[in-house]
Design an enzyme around this catalytic site. Structure first.
Site, PDB file in Angstrom:
ATOM      1  CG  ASP A   9      -0.472   0.213   2.674  1.00  0.00           C
ATOM      2  OD1 ASP A   9       0.573   0.377   2.562  1.00  0.00           O
ATOM      3  OD2 ASP A   9      -1.356   0.177   3.440  1.00  0.00           O
ATOM      4  CB  CYS A  66      -0.040  -2.539   4.831  1.00  0.00           C
ATOM      5  SG  CYS A  66      -0.223  -3.542   6.459  1.00  0.00           S
ATOM      6  CB  THR A  68       0.953  -2.904  11.017  1.00  0.00           C
ATOM      7  OG1 THR A  68      -0.037  -3.351  10.431  1.00  0.00           O
ATOM      8  CG2 THR A  68       0.782  -1.600  11.753  1.00  0.00           C
ATOM      9  CG  HIS A  99       9.099 -25.733  11.833  1.00  0.00           C
ATOM     10  ND1 HIS A  99       9.188 -25.705  13.538  1.00  0.00           N
ATOM     11  CD2 HIS A  99       9.974 -26.448  11.529  1.00  0.00           C
ATOM     12  CE1 HIS A  99      10.121 -26.204  13.634  1.00  0.00           C
ATOM     13  NE2 HIS A  99      10.676 -26.820  12.614  1.00  0.00           N
ATOM     14  NE  ARG A 133       8.359 -32.181  15.123  1.00  0.00           N
ATOM     15  CZ  ARG A 133       9.667 -31.935  14.746  1.00  0.00           C
ATOM     16  NH1 ARG A 133      10.260 -32.699  14.067  1.00  0.00           N
ATOM     17  NH2 ARG A 133      10.564 -31.084  15.243  1.00  0.00           N
ATOM     18  CG  HIS A 134       7.333 -29.316  11.064  1.00  0.00           C
ATOM     19  ND1 HIS A 134       7.204 -28.730  12.297  1.00  0.00           N
ATOM     20  CD2 HIS A 134       8.565 -29.637  11.249  1.00  0.00           C
ATOM     21  CE1 HIS A 134       8.262 -28.846  13.008  1.00  0.00           C
ATOM     22  NE2 HIS A 134       9.163 -29.485  12.500  1.00  0.00           N
TER      23      HIS A 134
END
Ligand code: RB5
Length: 152
Positions: A9, A66, A68, A99, A133-134
């Protein structure tokens, strides 16, 4: 050649000017769907544009920025198949790939500077998903998305 779609933005126009060449120098084609002026724009539309390109396979990864990183990440995550994460330090960016198999990196132009942004981009783009496992856990996340669709 892999493709990165970059969306931003009005808060991130200056930052983008430094980051797109950086990503290109890493060997990626970059598609710019962000704004190029400081006139105020609505970040949800840009987040959706980034996310749809990734979800449709038109880009391998997205980078969405953007003020934040929060608003645009929320918008990205409303698109099916998207796992967007807000990062402000490299450890999280690395593990978002390792992960969580995230496909869109988000950060805040009002939160971090260009050198930190480059570190996040390096960790995100240079790290492969670990699987194992992830993969089961990421599948569980995507099952939540499937179970909660309301438009079918
Ligand atoms: C724009 O002022 C700002 O709200 C936006 O860039 C973003 O930070 C929203 O989450």
């Amino acid at each position: 050649m892999k493709t990165v779609v970059f969306g931003n933005d009005h808060t991130a126009v200056e930052l983008k000017k430094e980051l797109i060449p950086y990503v290109e120098a890493k060997g990626y084609q970059v598609i710019n769907v962000g704004t190029d002026t400081t006139d105020s724009v609505d970040y949800p539309a840009i987040g959706e544009a980034v996310a749809v390109m990734v979800a449709e396979g038109k880009a391998d990864f997205g980078i969405a920025v953007c003020g934040t990183g929060l608003g645009i990440s929320l918008a990205c995550n409303k698109v099916r198949g998207i796992r967007a994460c807000v990062c402000s330090e490299p450890y999280t960016a690395r593990y978002s790939r390792l992960h969580n198999n995230c496909n869109i990196l988000c950060f805040g132009a009002r939160v971090i500077g260009p050198e930190t942004a480059k570190m996040l981009i390096d960790e995100f783009l240079d790290t492969e998903f670990e699987g194992g496992r992830h993969a089961r856990r990421v599948d569980m996340i995507m099952d939540i998305e499937r179970r909660n669709r309301t438009d079918e």
